[in-house]
Design an enzyme around this catalytic site. Structure first.
Site, PDB file in Angstrom:
ATOM      1  N   GLU A  32       0.858  -1.183   0.000  1.00 33.17           N
ATOM      2  CA  GLU A  32       0.000   0.000   0.000  1.00 33.17           C
ATOM      3  C   GLU A  32       0.893   1.231   0.000  1.00 33.17           C
ATOM      4  O   GLU A  32       1.765   1.376   0.868  1.00 33.17           O
ATOM      5  CB  GLU A  32      -0.933   0.062   1.222  1.00 33.17           C
ATOM      6  CG  GLU A  32      -1.863   1.288   1.133  1.00 33.17           C
ATOM      7  CD  GLU A  32      -2.726   1.566   2.363  1.00 33.17           C
ATOM      8  OE1 GLU A  32      -3.577   2.458   2.286  1.00 33.17           O
ATOM      9  OE2 GLU A  32      -2.535   0.906   3.400  1.00 33.17           O
ATOM     10  N   GLU A  57       5.058   4.917   3.380  1.00 33.05           N
ATOM     11  CA  GLU A  57       4.530   6.207   3.847  1.00 33.05           C
ATOM     12  C   GLU A  57       5.695   7.190   3.938  1.00 33.05           C
ATOM     13  O   GLU A  57       6.755   6.839   4.433  1.00 33.05           O
ATOM     14  CB  GLU A  57       3.852   6.021   5.213  1.00 33.05           C
ATOM     15  CG  GLU A  57       3.440   7.276   5.938  1.00 33.05           C
ATOM     16  CD  GLU A  57       2.564   8.232   5.126  1.00 33.05           C
ATOM     17  OE1 GLU A  57       1.555   7.799   4.549  1.00 33.05           O
ATOM     18  OE2 GLU A  57       2.914   9.426   5.063  1.00 33.05           O
ATOM     19  N   ASP A 106      -3.058  11.786  -2.045  1.00 31.76           N
ATOM     20  CA  ASP A 106      -3.088  13.257  -2.093  1.00 31.76           C
ATOM     21  C   ASP A 106      -3.502  13.718  -3.494  1.00 31.76           C
ATOM     22  O   ASP A 106      -2.980  13.218  -4.487  1.00 31.76           O
ATOM     23  CB  ASP A 106      -1.699  13.823  -1.757  1.00 31.76           C
ATOM     24  CG  ASP A 106      -1.278  13.510  -0.324  1.00 31.76           C
ATOM     25  OD1 ASP A 106      -2.104  12.957   0.429  1.00 31.76           O
ATOM     26  OD2 ASP A 106      -0.129  13.813   0.040  1.00 31.76           O
ATOM     27  N   ASP A 142     -12.469   9.509  -2.308  1.00 33.90           N
ATOM     28  CA  ASP A 142     -13.752  10.221  -2.391  1.00 33.90           C
ATOM     29  C   ASP A 142     -13.578  11.473  -3.251  1.00 33.90           C
ATOM     30  O   ASP A 142     -14.521  12.249  -3.384  1.00 33.90           O
ATOM     31  CB  ASP A 142     -14.250  10.629  -0.994  1.00 33.90           C
ATOM     32  CG  ASP A 142     -13.365  11.698  -0.371  1.00 33.90           C
ATOM     33  OD1 ASP A 142     -12.141  11.659  -0.600  1.00 33.90           O
ATOM     34  OD2 ASP A 142     -13.885  12.581   0.335  1.00 33.90           O
ATOM     35  N   THR A 181     -10.401   2.007   5.121  1.00 29.04           N
ATOM     36  CA  THR A 181      -9.211   2.764   5.523  1.00 29.04           C
ATOM     37  C   THR A 181      -9.680   3.851   6.496  1.00 29.04           C
ATOM     38  O   THR A 181     -10.880   4.104   6.616  1.00 29.04           O
ATOM     39  CB  THR A 181      -8.523   3.422   4.302  1.00 29.04           C
ATOM     40  OG1 THR A 181      -9.182   4.649   3.982  1.00 29.04           O
ATOM     41  CG2 THR A 181      -8.543   2.518   3.079  1.00 29.04           C
ATOM     42  N   GLU A 182      -8.719   4.499   7.142  1.00 26.25           N
ATOM     43  CA  GLU A 182      -9.085   5.583   8.065  1.00 26.25           C
ATOM     44  C   GLU A 182      -9.858   6.694   7.331  1.00 26.25           C
ATOM     45  O   GLU A 182     -10.903   7.143   7.781  1.00 26.25           O
ATOM     46  CB  GLU A 182      -7.828   6.168   8.727  1.00 26.25           C
ATOM     47  CG  GLU A 182      -7.547   5.567  10.082  1.00 26.25           C
ATOM     48  CD  GLU A 182      -6.201   4.840  10.154  1.00 26.25           C
ATOM     49  OE1 GLU A 182      -5.461   4.825   9.155  1.00 26.25           O
ATOM     50  OE2 GLU A 182      -5.917   4.275  11.222  1.00 26.25           O
ATOM     51  N   TYR A 183      -9.346   7.113   6.185  1.00 31.35           N
ATOM     52  CA  TYR A 183     -10.008   8.184   5.429  1.00 31.35           C
ATOM     53  C   TYR A 183     -11.354   7.730   4.884  1.00 31.35           C
ATOM     54  O   TYR A 183     -12.278   8.523   4.796  1.00 31.35           O
ATOM     55  CB  TYR A 183      -9.110   8.635   4.265  1.00 31.35           C
ATOM     56  CG  TYR A 183      -8.070   9.657   4.665  1.00 31.35           C
ATOM     57  CD1 TYR A 183      -7.212   9.430   5.726  1.00 31.35           C
ATOM     58  CD2 TYR A 183      -7.931  10.849   3.955  1.00 31.35           C
ATOM     59  CE1 TYR A 183      -6.245  10.357   6.083  1.00 31.35           C
ATOM     60  CE2 TYR A 183      -6.964  11.781   4.300  1.00 31.35           C
ATOM     61  CZ  TYR A 183      -6.122  11.532   5.363  1.00 31.35           C
ATOM     62  OH  TYR A 183      -5.169  12.451   5.708  1.00 31.35           O
ATOM     63  N   GLU A 184     -11.443   6.467   4.504  1.00 30.01           N
ATOM     64  CA  GLU A 184     -12.715   5.953   3.965  1.00 30.01           C
ATOM     65  C   GLU A 184     -13.813   6.044   5.021  1.00 30.01           C
ATOM     66  O   GLU A 184     -14.941   6.453   4.746  1.00 30.01           O
ATOM     67  CB  GLU A 184     -12.526   4.502   3.513  1.00 30.01           C
ATOM     68  CG  GLU A 184     -13.754   3.863   2.909  1.00 30.01           C
ATOM     69  CD  GLU A 184     -13.455   2.464   2.356  1.00 30.01           C
ATOM     70  OE1 GLU A 184     -12.291   2.011   2.448  1.00 30.01           O
ATOM     71  OE2 GLU A 184     -14.380   1.830   1.848  1.00 30.01           O
TER      72      GLU A 184
HETATM   73  N1  SAH Z   1      -4.226   5.433   2.990  1.00 26.57           N
HETATM   74  C1  SAH Z   1      -4.637   6.124   4.222  1.00 26.57           C
HETATM   75  C2  SAH Z   1      -4.067   7.553   4.298  1.00 26.57           C
HETATM   76  C3  SAH Z   1      -4.528   8.467   3.189  1.00 26.57           C
HETATM   77  S1  SAH Z   1      -3.786  10.098   3.269  1.00 26.57           S
HETATM   78  C4  SAH Z   1      -6.150   6.120   4.334  1.00 26.57           C
HETATM   79  O1  SAH Z   1      -6.820   5.872   3.325  1.00 26.57           O
HETATM   80  O2  SAH Z   1      -6.673   6.348   5.425  1.00 26.57           O
HETATM   81  C5  SAH Z   1      -2.500   9.898   2.054  1.00 26.57           C
HETATM   82  C6  SAH Z   1      -1.205   9.408   2.671  1.00 26.57           C
HETATM   83  O3  SAH Z   1      -0.291   9.163   1.625  1.00 26.57           O
HETATM   84  C7  SAH Z   1      -0.559  10.434   3.603  1.00 26.57           C
HETATM   85  O4  SAH Z   1      -0.232   9.806   4.820  1.00 26.57           O
HETATM   86  C8  SAH Z   1       0.668  10.879   2.822  1.00 26.57           C
HETATM   87  O5  SAH Z   1       1.741  11.239   3.660  1.00 26.57           O
HETATM   88  C9  SAH Z   1       0.988   9.650   1.987  1.00 26.57           C
HETATM   89  N2  SAH Z   1       1.689   9.957   0.743  1.00 26.57           N
HETATM   90  C10 SAH Z   1       1.268  10.853  -0.177  1.00 26.57           C
HETATM   91  N3  SAH Z   1       2.137  10.914  -1.206  1.00 26.57           N
HETATM   92  C11 SAH Z   1       3.125  10.023  -0.931  1.00 26.57           C
HETATM   93  C12 SAH Z   1       4.309   9.647  -1.602  1.00 26.57           C
HETATM   94  N4  SAH Z   1       4.646  10.208  -2.760  1.00 26.57           N
HETATM   95  N5  SAH Z   1       5.097   8.710  -1.045  1.00 26.57           N
HETATM   96  C13 SAH Z   1       4.762   8.160   0.135  1.00 26.57           C
HETATM   97  N6  SAH Z   1       3.657   8.484   0.837  1.00 26.57           N
HETATM   98  C14 SAH Z   1       2.841   9.402   0.314  1.00 26.57           C
END
Ligand code: SAH
Length: 204
Positions: A32, A57, A106, A142, A181-184
């Site tokens: 992931e 991450e 992001d 989303d 996921t947390e964000y979901e």
């Molecule tokens: N997958 C989790 C977090 C989503 S937020 C969820 O769904 O709950 C997006 C995460 O991706 C953030 O923690 C951010 O730091 C990480 N991230 C974004 N771009 C990245 C990159 N290029 N390399 C590694 N991590 C990245």
């Protein structure tokens, strides 16, 4: 920077081609990218002990939460990497990964930053290298603009669209076995529909 532990390493370029050896078995490896605090990764690892999971991450502040969970409840099939995803082809060998998950990546809304979006064609080219032939990327978000962009990029890059929904939580078949996921959880609870695709690499 996090102190290296047996749970988490920093951009481990010396591990490319050696991840099976690290896990001590020949089980498929799923990754992931942008795992955040790691709930999705860890819940998957508990549900599927015969798969090895690698969480990537870039920010140690969130990654730390994943490390703490693993310290409280160790799982032999999980490894965390603190790194910028741009370098994944240096950390994994050709065809070393069986599946890639992107969850709530992001958005990088400015056009000039499109290449930084994790489902961009530039990133898909990297995923194609490290994925097994016909390997899949699964993406949930989303953010409709990001999802529309991702669908278009997958088509341009020649990936096959296997599953594509604009309201995952309304799809009973796709929801069977869905791991949140947390964000979901956060965004679906305020009523945002969740989009999801599963695409298959053109590499055969
Ligand atoms: N997958 C989790 C977090 C989503 S937020 C969820 O769904 O709950 C997006 C995460 O991706 C953030 O923690 C951010 O730091 C990480 N991230 C974004 N771009 C990245 C990159 N290029 N390399 C590694 N991590 C990245």
């Amino acid at each position: 920077m996090i102190a290296e532990s047996d749970r988490c390493v920093e951009t481990p370029r010396d591990m490319a081609g050696r991840w099976r050896e690290h896990f001590g078995n020949d089980a498929p490896i799923y990754a992931e990218i942008g795992m955040g605090k790691g709930r999705f990764l860890i819940d998957n690892a508990v549900a599927f002990p015969d798969i090895n999971y690698i969480g990537i991450e870039k920010y140690s502040s969130v990654l730390l939460r994943g490390i703490q969970k693993l310290e409280a409840d160790p799982l032999p099939n999980v490894m965390l990497i603190r790194m910028e995803a741009e370098y994944i082809t240096e950390v994994f060998a050709e065809s070393e990964i069986s599946r890639i998950y992107l969850n709530f990546s992001d958005p990088w809304p400015k056009d000039r930053h499109a290449k930084r979006r994790l489902p961009s064609k530039e990133f898909l080219a990297r995923y194609e290298k490290i994925l097994v032939p016909g390997g899949r990327v699964e993406f949930k978000t989303d953010n409709r603009d990001l999802f529309d962009f991702a669908v278009e990029e997958a088509g341009l890059a020649g990936w096959e669209m296997e599953v594509c929904t604009y309201d995952l939580h309304a799809d009973e078949a796709l929801m069977a076995g869905n791991i949140m996921t947390e964000y979901e959880e956060k965004f679906s609870s305020i009523g945002n529909p969740i989009c999801k695709y599963i695409i298959r690499s053109p590499k055969r």
